[in-house]
Design a protein around this motif. Sequence first.
Motif, PDB file in Angstrom:
ATOM      1  N   MET A 188      57.653  65.211   8.908  1.00 14.19           N
ATOM      2  CA  MET A 188      58.916  65.436   9.599  1.00 14.19           C
ATOM      3  C   MET A 188      59.654  64.108   9.722  1.00 14.19           C
ATOM      4  O   MET A 188      59.074  63.079  10.012  1.00 14.19           O
ATOM      5  CB  MET A 188      58.675  66.030  10.981  1.00 14.19           C
ATOM      6  CG  MET A 188      59.947  66.372  11.745  1.00 14.19           C
ATOM      7  SD  MET A 188      59.573  67.153  13.337  1.00 14.19           S
ATOM      8  CE  MET A 188      58.779  68.645  12.763  1.00 14.19           C
ATOM      9  N   TYR A 213      66.159  71.812  16.185  1.00 12.59           N
ATOM     10  CA  TYR A 213      66.205  71.940  14.730  1.00 12.59           C
ATOM     11  C   TYR A 213      66.931  73.225  14.378  1.00 12.59           C
ATOM     12  O   TYR A 213      66.318  74.237  14.024  1.00 12.59           O
ATOM     13  CB  TYR A 213      64.790  71.872  14.170  1.00 12.59           C
ATOM     14  CG  TYR A 213      64.129  70.551  14.483  1.00 12.59           C
ATOM     15  CD1 TYR A 213      64.564  69.383  13.877  1.00 12.59           C
ATOM     16  CD2 TYR A 213      63.109  70.468  15.435  1.00 12.59           C
ATOM     17  CE1 TYR A 213      63.986  68.158  14.181  1.00 12.59           C
ATOM     18  CE2 TYR A 213      62.524  69.245  15.745  1.00 12.59           C
ATOM     19  CZ  TYR A 213      62.966  68.099  15.112  1.00 12.59           C
ATOM     20  OH  TYR A 213      62.403  66.887  15.424  1.00 12.59           O
ATOM     21  N   SER A 245      70.655  75.112  12.633  1.00 13.75           N
ATOM     22  CA  SER A 245      71.834  75.043  11.780  1.00 13.75           C
ATOM     23  C   SER A 245      72.925  75.916  12.390  1.00 13.75           C
ATOM     24  O   SER A 245      72.653  76.760  13.260  1.00 13.75           O
ATOM     25  CB  SER A 245      71.497  75.524  10.361  1.00 13.75           C
ATOM     26  OG  SER A 245      71.051  76.876  10.389  1.00 13.75           O
ATOM     27  N   TRP A 247      65.360  76.446  12.924  1.00 11.28           N
ATOM     28  CA  TRP A 247      64.375  76.114  11.898  1.00 11.28           C
ATOM     29  C   TRP A 247      64.682  76.712  10.529  1.00 11.28           C
ATOM     30  O   TRP A 247      63.777  76.926   9.725  1.00 11.28           O
ATOM     31  CB  TRP A 247      62.967  76.537  12.324  1.00 11.28           C
ATOM     32  CG  TRP A 247      62.370  75.671  13.389  1.00 11.28           C
ATOM     33  CD1 TRP A 247      62.183  76.000  14.703  1.00 11.28           C
ATOM     34  CD2 TRP A 247      61.909  74.323  13.250  1.00 11.28           C
ATOM     35  NE1 TRP A 247      61.637  74.946  15.389  1.00 11.28           N
ATOM     36  CE2 TRP A 247      61.455  73.890  14.527  1.00 11.28           C
ATOM     37  CE3 TRP A 247      61.842  73.432  12.178  1.00 11.28           C
ATOM     38  CZ2 TRP A 247      60.944  72.626  14.741  1.00 11.28           C
ATOM     39  CZ3 TRP A 247      61.337  72.162  12.392  1.00 11.28           C
ATOM     40  CH2 TRP A 247      60.881  71.775  13.665  1.00 11.28           C
ATOM     41  N   GLY A 298      70.739  69.952  13.259  1.00 10.44           N
ATOM     42  CA  GLY A 298      69.513  69.217  13.531  1.00 10.44           C
ATOM     43  C   GLY A 298      68.459  69.326  12.448  1.00 10.44           C
ATOM     44  O   GLY A 298      67.464  68.584  12.480  1.00 10.44           O
ATOM     45  N   LEU A 299      68.655  70.210  11.471  1.00 11.81           N
ATOM     46  CA  LEU A 299      67.671  70.318  10.388  1.00 11.81           C
ATOM     47  C   LEU A 299      67.598  69.044   9.554  1.00 11.81           C
ATOM     48  O   LEU A 299      66.598  68.818   8.869  1.00 11.81           O
ATOM     49  CB  LEU A 299      68.002  71.505   9.480  1.00 11.81           C
ATOM     50  CG  LEU A 299      67.848  72.897  10.087  1.00 11.81           C
ATOM     51  CD1 LEU A 299      68.140  73.961   9.051  1.00 11.81           C
ATOM     52  CD2 LEU A 299      66.443  73.105  10.663  1.00 11.81           C
ATOM     53  N   HIS A 353      67.028  66.281  10.576  1.00 13.45           N
ATOM     54  CA  HIS A 353      65.951  65.468  11.135  1.00 13.45           C
ATOM     55  C   HIS A 353      64.571  66.034  10.807  1.00 13.45           C
ATOM     56  O   HIS A 353      63.557  65.401  11.092  1.00 13.45           O
ATOM     57  CB  HIS A 353      66.097  65.367  12.655  1.00 13.45           C
ATOM     58  CG  HIS A 353      67.407  64.790  13.081  1.00 13.45           C
ATOM     59  ND1 HIS A 353      67.694  63.454  13.032  1.00 13.45           N
ATOM     60  CD2 HIS A 353      68.528  65.401  13.554  1.00 13.45           C
ATOM     61  CE1 HIS A 353      68.927  63.235  13.456  1.00 13.45           C
ATOM     62  NE2 HIS A 353      69.453  64.400  13.787  1.00 13.45           N
ATOM     63  N   ALA A 354      64.549  67.229  10.228  1.00 14.06           N
ATOM     64  CA  ALA A 354      63.275  67.875   9.938  1.00 14.06           C
ATOM     65  C   ALA A 354      62.943  67.862   8.454  1.00 14.06           C
ATOM     66  O   ALA A 354      61.849  68.264   8.067  1.00 14.06           O
ATOM     67  CB  ALA A 354      63.294  69.330  10.438  1.00 14.06           C
ATOM     68  N   VAL A 363      60.297  74.626   5.648  1.00 16.25           N
ATOM     69  CA  VAL A 363      61.000  74.104   6.823  1.00 16.25           C
ATOM     70  C   VAL A 363      60.606  74.888   8.065  1.00 16.25           C
ATOM     71  O   VAL A 363      60.305  74.309   9.117  1.00 16.25           O
ATOM     72  CB  VAL A 363      62.527  74.162   6.607  1.00 16.25           C
ATOM     73  CG1 VAL A 363      63.259  73.707   7.869  1.00 16.25           C
ATOM     74  CG2 VAL A 363      62.932  73.283   5.428  1.00 16.25           C
ATOM     75  N   ARG A 370      57.828  74.250  12.544  1.00 17.41           N
ATOM     76  CA  ARG A 370      57.862  74.546  13.977  1.00 17.41           C
ATOM     77  C   ARG A 370      56.451  74.604  14.569  1.00 17.41           C
ATOM     78  O   ARG A 370      56.259  74.456  15.776  1.00 17.41           O
ATOM     79  CB  ARG A 370      58.563  75.884  14.226  1.00 17.41           C
ATOM     80  CG  ARG A 370      57.727  77.106  13.946  1.00 17.41           C
ATOM     81  CD  ARG A 370      58.468  78.388  14.238  1.00 17.41           C
ATOM     82  NE  ARG A 370      59.437  78.707  13.200  1.00 17.41           N
ATOM     83  CZ  ARG A 370      60.279  79.735  13.260  1.00 17.41           C
ATOM     84  NH1 ARG A 370      60.277  80.518  14.310  1.00 17.41           N
ATOM     85  NH2 ARG A 370      61.105  79.988  12.272  1.00 17.41           N
TER      86      ARG A 370
END
Length: 283
Positions: free
Chosen positions: A1, A11, A13, A143, A228-229, A231-232, A276, A280
């Motif tokens: 991550m 996380y 969209s 997520w 925020g995705l 960052h993942a 992705v 989680r």
Amino acid sequence: MSVDSPLLVPYASYLRVYEPLAAFPEPERTHWSRYVRRPGTPGAQEELRRSLADLVPVPPVPVPVHESGEAFVAHLDGVVVVCPWRTRLRGWLALRELAESGLPAPVLDAMLPPVVRAQVEADHERWLERNPDARPWIRTAVWQVPLRWFALFGDEEREYEPGDRAAGRAPVLRYRTTMAQARRRLARALRALRDSLDEGAMTQGLVEVGRWLEEFHPRALVELDYGGLVHAVARERLAADRSAADVADGLAALRSGDDKTAGEVYARLAERWRAVRDLRHAN
């Protein structure tokens, strides 16, 4: 991550609609006309900060007491367009989704006490009686980016900024298109699916998104933001992500009767986004 950003971000969209000022009735039109002339309108991180701040008190405040008067601002062909946050409405909708998510009752109760949820739901029901046609300008997915969202966009509308780790700037990956293009692509995608496959989740999802888009001004702007995705997902994978192009290729294969290629494209997309979603559960 990825750990490129020190920010604590969900996380998630976002699918957003920005409408021209003419789409809003008075007195809201006057409010937004004044709002867009203000310097330094807040961005996505400020919206997030305010939302997270409401979860700190005990008990938490899952839905704001008053509706937000803030919006995201953009330009389309030289025209100012706005996307109201509608934080209170989105909070109600998110809590309803949470209640229907299948979480065990003890977990849900630990997150939000039953008395808080009951009060919030009662407030929502009273509000709906006065605002039966209300709808959000922003949709959120956690997520993942739902594959049906990509059907609204073309690869040429992809905007990617790698960010700057030293300066603390996160990457940005988004798509923007006109409402007319989004509706046109959605209609073509539905035809391709219905001509080739049985009615399924993808078709039903596109129908539901289409009904939502019909609620907005025909000269609106539609945006898909990875939020925020970013960052993942590792930066090299983010830079190489062309999911909208892949969805377009799969639909083109369906239209030409090439079910094998369509299946391969879908499998590749499904695996990409499954990886992705699986984050989680990562420790």
